[in-house]
Design a protein around this motif. Structure first.
Motif, PDB file in Angstrom:
ATOM      1  N   ALA A  57      41.915   7.262 -21.060  1.00  0.00           N
ATOM      2  CA  ALA A  57      42.784   7.012 -22.209  1.00  0.00           C
ATOM      3  C   ALA A  57      43.480   5.651 -22.099  1.00  0.00           C
ATOM      4  O   ALA A  57      43.547   4.906 -23.085  1.00  0.00           O
ATOM      5  CB  ALA A  57      43.822   8.132 -22.329  1.00  0.00           C
ATOM      6  N   HIS A  60      41.280   2.727 -22.871  1.00  0.00           N
ATOM      7  CA  HIS A  60      40.905   2.646 -24.283  1.00  0.00           C
ATOM      8  C   HIS A  60      42.122   2.537 -25.196  1.00  0.00           C
ATOM      9  O   HIS A  60      42.014   2.711 -26.411  1.00  0.00           O
ATOM     10  CB  HIS A  60      40.032   3.849 -24.661  1.00  0.00           C
ATOM     11  CG  HIS A  60      38.684   3.781 -24.026  1.00  0.00           C
ATOM     12  ND1 HIS A  60      38.412   4.339 -22.797  1.00  0.00           N
ATOM     13  CD2 HIS A  60      37.535   3.168 -24.412  1.00  0.00           C
ATOM     14  CE1 HIS A  60      37.160   4.095 -22.475  1.00  0.00           C
ATOM     15  NE2 HIS A  60      36.605   3.378 -23.424  1.00  0.00           N
ATOM     16  N   GLU A  62      44.759   4.460 -25.528  1.00  0.00           N
ATOM     17  CA  GLU A  62      45.307   5.724 -26.053  1.00  0.00           C
ATOM     18  C   GLU A  62      46.495   6.151 -25.187  1.00  0.00           C
ATOM     19  O   GLU A  62      46.413   7.056 -24.365  1.00  0.00           O
ATOM     20  CB  GLU A  62      44.208   6.784 -26.090  1.00  0.00           C
ATOM     21  CG  GLU A  62      43.077   6.393 -27.016  1.00  0.00           C
ATOM     22  CD  GLU A  62      41.845   7.271 -26.861  1.00  0.00           C
ATOM     23  OE1 GLU A  62      41.695   7.933 -25.815  1.00  0.00           O
ATOM     24  OE2 GLU A  62      41.025   7.255 -27.788  1.00  0.00           O
ATOM     25  N   TRP A  63      47.641   5.462 -25.374  1.00  0.00           N
ATOM     26  CA  TRP A  63      48.807   5.607 -24.505  1.00  0.00           C
ATOM     27  C   TRP A  63      49.389   7.017 -24.546  1.00  0.00           C
ATOM     28  O   TRP A  63      49.810   7.541 -23.514  1.00  0.00           O
ATOM     29  CB  TRP A  63      49.870   4.591 -24.900  1.00  0.00           C
ATOM     30  CG  TRP A  63      49.313   3.217 -25.060  1.00  0.00           C
ATOM     31  CD1 TRP A  63      49.131   2.536 -26.229  1.00  0.00           C
ATOM     32  CD2 TRP A  63      48.801   2.368 -24.033  1.00  0.00           C
ATOM     33  NE1 TRP A  63      48.558   1.305 -25.976  1.00  0.00           N
ATOM     34  CE2 TRP A  63      48.346   1.177 -24.644  1.00  0.00           C
ATOM     35  CE3 TRP A  63      48.688   2.492 -22.650  1.00  0.00           C
ATOM     36  CZ2 TRP A  63      47.801   0.122 -23.920  1.00  0.00           C
ATOM     37  CZ3 TRP A  63      48.148   1.440 -21.934  1.00  0.00           C
ATOM     38  CH2 TRP A  63      47.707   0.279 -22.573  1.00  0.00           C
ATOM     39  N   ILE A  65      47.884   9.940 -25.199  1.00  0.00           N
ATOM     40  CA  ILE A  65      47.026  10.894 -24.488  1.00  0.00           C
ATOM     41  C   ILE A  65      47.218  10.731 -22.984  1.00  0.00           C
ATOM     42  O   ILE A  65      47.324  11.723 -22.255  1.00  0.00           O
ATOM     43  CB  ILE A  65      45.544  10.694 -24.883  1.00  0.00           C
ATOM     44  CG1 ILE A  65      45.335  11.086 -26.345  1.00  0.00           C
ATOM     45  CG2 ILE A  65      44.626  11.493 -23.958  1.00  0.00           C
ATOM     46  CD1 ILE A  65      43.964  10.754 -26.891  1.00  0.00           C
TER      47      ILE A  65
END
Length: 131
Positions: A57, A60, A62-63, A65
């Motif tokens: 995460a 990518h 997605e902080w 998550i």
């Protein structure tokens, strides 16, 4: 010879590289990811449960998550970024070999790490409904 912070940097960099390609590997293998041995055997999550998911995460962007799965990933990532200049300086010869830590410093660091791991375990136990 590398110091503990430099080993953390190398580990964090390797984890980031794996995290960047892990979804591609999973898509091609159809797998469910790497199972946690403790959770697989006992049903109880370990302090490090969710680190793979959180690392993927983070790599990518997605902080949220990452924070919900394992805030420990943020700590490892921050340590890796903070110690990267030291690793580069040591590798290029601008900084000499690391000095040995005193017994008191090693003991203090061990206690801090134990508290962090315990806090991570409490987080995981709460996340999976055990607390």
């Amino acid at each position: 010879m590398y110091s503990v912070p430099e080993h953390i940097t190398m580990f964090g960099a390797a984890a980031g590289m794996v995290g960047a390609v892990y979804p591609i590997i999973m898509a091609h293998t159809g797998g469910q990811g790497l199972p946690c041995p403790l959770r697989t055997l006992t049903g109880v999550p370990c302090p490090f449960c969710g680190l793979t998911t959180a690392t993927v995460a983070l790599t990518h962007g997605e902080w949220g998550i990452a924070a919900r799965t394992s805030p420990l990933a943020y700590l490892v990532g921050a340590l890796a970024v903070a110690t990267a200049p030291l690793l580069v300086a040591r590798t290029t010869g601008r900084v000499g070999p690391p000095r040995r830590w005193s017994a008191a410093a090693r003991k203090r660091t061990s206690r801090i790490v134990a508290v962090i791991v315990a806090a991570s375990w409490v987080f995981q136990l709460h996340r999976f409904g055990f607390l």
